[in-house]
Design an enzyme around this catalytic site. Structure first.
Site, PDB file in Angstrom:
ATOM      1  N   HIS A  78       0.817  -1.210   0.000  1.00  0.00           N
ATOM      2  CA  HIS A  78       0.000   0.000   0.000  1.00  0.00           C
ATOM      3  C   HIS A  78       0.856   1.268   0.000  1.00  0.00           C
ATOM      4  O   HIS A  78       0.335   2.371  -0.222  1.00  0.00           O
ATOM      5  CB  HIS A  78      -0.921  -0.011   1.222  1.00  0.00           C
ATOM      6  CG  HIS A  78      -2.166   0.798   1.046  1.00  0.00           C
ATOM      7  ND1 HIS A  78      -2.584   1.270  -0.175  1.00  0.00           N
ATOM      8  CD2 HIS A  78      -3.108   1.210   1.951  1.00  0.00           C
ATOM      9  CE1 HIS A  78      -3.701   1.950  -0.032  1.00  0.00           C
ATOM     10  NE2 HIS A  78      -4.042   1.930   1.258  1.00  0.00           N
TER      11      HIS A  78
ATOM     12  N   ASP B 280      -2.168   2.289  -4.530  1.00  0.00           N
ATOM     13  CA  ASP B 280      -3.362   2.778  -3.847  1.00  0.00           C
ATOM     14  C   ASP B 280      -4.485   1.757  -3.973  1.00  0.00           C
ATOM     15  O   ASP B 280      -4.438   0.839  -4.800  1.00  0.00           O
ATOM     16  CB  ASP B 280      -3.807   4.115  -4.414  1.00  0.00           C
ATOM     17  CG  ASP B 280      -2.797   5.227  -4.128  1.00  0.00           C
ATOM     18  OD1 ASP B 280      -2.098   5.116  -3.096  1.00  0.00           O
ATOM     19  OD2 ASP B 280      -2.697   6.174  -4.922  1.00  0.00           O
TER      20      ASP B 280
END
Length: 417
Positions: free
Chosen positions: A388, A392
């Site tokens: 992450h 995204d």
């Protein structure tokens, strides 16, 4: 001269030749990324070996390196003990060349060099002493004026020590090594972790400590893929000499999705993002010694047949323990298929230094809504774990949906949808 013993010339030649022929065998060279390994002997002192017969294996943190005999002969001395660390080109053992199966007579002092240390004697178990009875106390005594009642007898409490529990032997299941099996005996065994397992555990823990891992899930209707395999399996196998499996649709779909979303194919390197112009997909394969991830190169240019042939070749190497370090280096994305073991659901862990991994699971019939009607369809749950820090949520979810669409209907790849 009358007291001197003169030996025949032929005896002197044979005697000196016997010791002159003993050769010292060195270990193989390692790949640049490997510095050392643990040796596991397959043969012992006195064993006769043929040329190219396996004498030992050196377990490294990436693969096992074989140590074959350079020629036929008898092992007369092991220069390193079983399980010891060795380096490239290190001297490993002494070999007495010869075609006969007779064992040379090694010196006792030499044999002790590689002998394992004697096991320490187990401490004698002391029998537990019976607990002393608690002294009687007048506290809480019943007054003489009140009627006396007899308290109910206390339930006996077992105080048998664990070591004294009777052994109840159970049958060892077929295929389970007896030294590791649950037999009912009140003991245990410790086994040194091999270097590959040590490396796997280190890499997995490093991934958890480094990446900000997030997992997204989806379901794939496998009806079209299974119908395609049923319809074209014979023709495909006849032309390409390989079976059409489930991995090729997923590998091709993943390569297509990675081309559409290059950020999933990238990786963070300190304060930079490294974008790769190629798609090398690692395929997780379970072996008796641990999980290995051989790599398919440039999957973006491969069709189903080429993928299946490459997978078959890597599978044979893994089965025969012939995977080289070069076969597992690199990789920009990983696919792990736990469905072959019946997995229903799971969250895979990223394979460093990559940024995402796709987890496949088992195919199970489920009721689903199709055009307002309930139908039973073969459904596979899939999971995408991604870093992450780089990817995204929008990119992660969209990437997995692209794989879903390309597997359910491969025509989307042809039409670049």
């Amino acid at each position: 001269m009358s007291g001197m013993i003169i030996l025949p010339q032929r005896y002197l030649q044979l005697s000196s030749q016997k010791f002159a022929d003993v050769i010292v065998v060195e270990g193989p060279a390692f790949a640049e990324s490997i510095s050392e390994g643990d040796i596991r002997w397959s043969k012992q002192v006195g064993d006769f070996v043929k040329e190219d017969e396996l004498v030992a294996e050196i377990e490294t943190d990436k693969t096992s390196v074989e140590v074959p005999a350079p020629q036929s002969g008898t092992i007369v001395e092991l220069l390193v003990a079983d399980g010891s660390k060795v380096t490239a080109k290190q001297k490993l053992y002494k070999l007495q060349p010869g075609e006969g199966g007779g064992a040379a007579a090694p010196l006792k002092a030499q044999e002790t060099k590689a002998a394992a240390p004697p096991a320490a004697e187990a401490p004698k178990e002391e029998k537990p002493k019976p607990a002393a009875a608690a002294p009687a106390s007048n506290k809480g005594a019943i007054p003489s004026s009140l009627p006396k009642t007899t308290p109910p007898p206390a339930k006996p409490v077992s105080s048998t020590p664990v070591s004294s529990i009777p052994v109840q032997r159970v049958k060892v299941p077929q295929g389970v090594a007896p030294e590791y099996a649950v037999t009912g005996a009140r003991d245990e065994v410790r086994v040194k972790m091999n270097r590959m397992r040590q490396r796997i555990s280190q890499r997995l823990k490093d991934a958890q400590n480094t990446y900000a891992m997030l997992t997204t899930f989806n379901e794939i209707d496998m009806s079209n893929v299974m119908e395609m395999r049923t319809r074209y399996q014979k023709d495909f196998q006849k032309k390409h000499n390989a079976k059409l499996g489930l991995m090729s649709p997923f590998l091709r779909a993943a390569a297509y999705a990675l081309q559409e979303m290059p950020v999933v194919n990238a990786v963070i390197d300190q304060d930079e993002i490294v974008y790769r112009h190629f798609v090398d997909i690692s395929v997780a394969v379970a072996t008796p010694k641990g999980l290995v991830v051989p790599v398919l190169r440039n999957v973006e240019g491969l069709d189903y047949a080429e993928i299946e042939l490459a997978l078959a070749a890597l599978g044979e190497k893994a089965k025969d323990n012939k995977l080289a370090v070069e076969d597992m280096e690199g990789g920009t994305f990983t696919i792990s298929n736990g469905g072959v073991f019946g997995s229903v659901f799971g969250t895979p862990i990223i394979n460093p230094p990559q940024s995402a991994i796709l987890g496949m699971h088992g195919i199970f019939d489920k009721p689903v809504a199709i055009n307002g009607k309930v139908e039973i369809r073969p459904i596979m749950k899939v999971a995408l774990t991604y870093d992450h820090r780089l990817i995204d949520g929008r990119e992660g979810v969209t990437f997995l949906r692209k794989i879903k669409s390309a597997v359910e209907d491969p025509r989307t790849i042809l039409m670049n949808l």
